[in-house]
Design a protein around this motif. Structure first.
Motif, short mmCIF file in Angstrom:
data_model
loop_
_atom_site.label_atom_id
_atom_site.label_comp_id
_atom_site.label_asym_id
_atom_site.label_seq_id
_atom_site.Cartn_x
_atom_site.Cartn_y
_atom_site.Cartn_z
N ALA A 38 27.90 66.97 38.20
CA ALA A 38 28.57 66.78 37.13
C ALA A 38 30.03 66.92 36.91
O ALA A 38 30.74 66.15 36.86
CB ALA A 38 27.72 67.33 36.13
N THR A 42 32.70 64.55 36.75
CA THR A 42 33.94 64.62 36.25
C THR A 42 35.94 64.62 36.45
O THR A 42 36.61 64.02 36.38
CB THR A 42 33.51 65.78 35.24
N SER A 45 36.90 61.94 38.02
CA SER A 45 36.99 60.75 36.94
C SER A 45 38.30 61.18 36.16
O SER A 45 39.24 60.23 35.82
CB SER A 45 35.81 60.26 36.21
N GLU A 46 38.82 62.50 36.42
CA GLU A 46 39.86 63.02 35.16
C GLU A 46 40.88 62.10 36.40
O GLU A 46 41.78 61.37 36.29
CB GLU A 46 39.83 64.49 35.16
N ARG A 118 43.24 59.36 23.50
CA ARG A 118 43.19 59.86 24.92
C ARG A 118 43.16 61.30 24.72
O ARG A 118 44.13 61.90 23.10
CB ARG A 118 43.67 59.52 26.01
N SER A 119 42.16 62.48 24.95
CA SER A 119 42.31 63.81 24.84
C SER A 119 44.11 64.67 24.88
O SER A 119 44.15 65.45 24.43
CB SER A 119 40.93 64.53 25.01
N MET A 121 42.94 66.53 27.81
CA MET A 121 42.59 67.25 28.73
C MET A 121 41.75 66.37 30.30
O MET A 121 41.53 68.00 30.43
CB MET A 121 41.20 66.83 28.09
N PHE A 125 39.92 70.20 32.24
CA PHE A 125 38.55 69.54 32.95
C PHE A 125 38.44 69.70 33.99
O PHE A 125 37.75 70.19 35.37
CB PHE A 125 38.03 68.07 32.90
N PHE A 129 36.41 72.93 35.83
CA PHE A 129 35.29 72.25 36.29
C PHE A 129 35.50 72.59 37.68
O PHE A 129 34.20 72.58 38.99
CB PHE A 129 34.77 70.70 36.28
N ASP B 53 33.39 61.57 30.82
CA ASP B 53 34.58 62.47 31.30
C ASP B 53 35.41 62.34 29.44
O ASP B 53 34.94 62.53 29.25
CB ASP B 53 35.27 61.77 33.10
N SER B 54 36.60 62.90 29.41
CA SER B 54 37.82 63.45 28.73
C SER B 54 38.17 61.97 27.72
O SER B 54 38.78 62.17 26.53
CB SER B 54 38.90 64.05 29.75
N ILE B 57 35.75 62.80 24.49
CA ILE B 57 36.60 63.45 23.76
C ILE B 57 37.88 62.80 22.94
O ILE B 57 37.87 62.69 21.63
CB ILE B 57 37.39 64.49 24.32
N GLN B 82 25.21 68.98 29.86
CA GLN B 82 26.37 68.66 30.81
C GLN B 82 26.80 67.99 29.11
O GLN B 82 28.32 68.00 29.08
CB GLN B 82 25.99 67.29 30.90
N ARG B 85 28.47 70.92 27.02
CA ARG B 85 29.75 71.70 27.52
C ARG B 85 30.80 71.03 27.15
O ARG B 85 31.65 71.67 27.34
CB ARG B 85 29.58 71.64 29.06
N ILE B 86 31.04 70.16 27.57
CA ILE B 86 32.24 69.40 27.68
C ILE B 86 32.37 69.58 26.17
O ILE B 86 34.55 69.71 26.00
CB ILE B 86 31.93 68.15 27.59
N LEU B 89 33.90 73.59 25.84
CA LEU B 89 35.24 73.18 26.38
C LEU B 89 36.32 72.49 25.75
O LEU B 89 37.69 73.12 25.89
CB LEU B 89 35.03 72.82 27.75
N SER B 90 36.20 71.66 25.00
CA SER B 90 37.07 70.46 24.49
C SER B 90 37.83 71.12 23.58
O SER B 90 38.72 70.89 21.81
CB SER B 90 37.08 68.96 24.74
#
Lengths: 161, 115
Positions: A38, A42, A45-46, A118-119, A121, A125, A129, B53-54, B57, B82, B85-86, B89-90
């Motif tokens: 994961a 992630t 993906s980011e 969008r965040s 982040m 991330f 990660f 993913d973000s 968020i 999972q 956790r995200i 974290l955020s």
């Protein structure tokens, strides 16, 4: 043992899922834990999303672009993975507009496009990660994101059981 | 993806993968409901979700901003490790209340349907 793969694809959001699944499949034989898998997905993906929406400013995000097969998107994203024993190196590169201030861009919650909701982040991330993160970019020169992660650290715990 | 209004709650059943590609559709549809219907709270259901993913968020924060000024709240259900956790974290866990449904309640829908 060294193993390497590289994929190049159009900078459209349809490919975000493809990119992370391709990387996940590449490391599957290392028996990563669910968590490691994961984490890698992630982070990929980011990075890929950043290339698409910031590098190439392809903001649509959905709607399955009605493109002709003749028409090829000019922006490409390149994902390269190098596996050396259990060390995974991922490089996500684009030749988009680049980042003016990398340090600023990496601050959590910072975004140049608040209207996208969008965040901010993304980099946070990737940093959280993966074990290591490096960003190389200059305006007009594109961006390269390099990430490193050790995979399969959980396997010896499985052996104990 | 399912959007449903129950009492004054907007229930959003999220897809299997939440990324930027999916986010636009979710935000737009959710906002249409928030605008048209009398919605006070929003519940995000992660039962089907295996990846986020973000972008996720952003979806939740955006909806939170829209309803919190009218006293609305945001809840999340069926959150796995999972996704939790995200959330942590955020810092999203300070804004969203994660509801853990007791096992005994999880089968209630099917029981109700059979009557």
């Amino acid at each position: 043992m060294k193993n390497e793969m590289e994929i190049i694809f159009d900078a459209v959001s349809d490919n975000e899922g493809f990119a992370r699944v391709a990387v996940a499949a590449f490391i599957a034989h290392l028996n990563p834990t669910l968590e490691e898998m994961a984490d890698v997905k992630t982070a990929v993906s980011e990075a890929v999303t950043n290339s698409i929406i910031h590098g190439y400013e392809n903001l649509k995000g959905y709607g399955r672009a009605e493109r002709d097969w003749e028409e090829v998107h000019k922006g490409k994203v390149r994902v390269r993975c190098i596996l050396e024993k259990e060390i995974l190196r991922i490089e996500v590169a684009d030749s988009g507009k680049g980042i003016e201030d990398v340090k600023k861009a990496m601050e959590p919650l910072f975004t140049t496009r608040p209207e996208l909701e969008r965040s901010g982040m993304g980099f946070a991330f990737m940093e959280a990660f993966m074990d290591d993160l490096e960003v190389e970019s200059a305006p007009g020169k594109g961006t390269v994101v390099r990430m490193v992660k050790k995979i399969g650290t959980g396997s010896w715990i499985d052996c104990e059981g | 993806m399912d959007f449903q209004i129950i009492d004054n709650c907007l229930m959003i059943r999220l897809p299997e993968e939440i990324d930027h590609h999916e986010a636009g559709f979710i935000c737009e549809t959710a906002d249409r409901y928030l605008l048209r219907e009398d919605v006070r709270n929003v519940v995000f259901d992660f039962e089907r979700t295996r990846f986020m993913d973000s972008s996720g968020i952003g979806i939740i924060m955006g909806r939170y901003r829209k309803i919190s000024c009218f006293g609305g709240r945001v809840y999340a259900i069926h959150v796995d490790r999972q996704i939790e956790r995200i959330f942590k974290l955020s810092g999203l866990n300070k804004v969203v209340e994660i509801l853990n449904m007791p096992e005994s309640l999880q089968g209630m829908d099917s029981v109700a349907e059979s009557y």
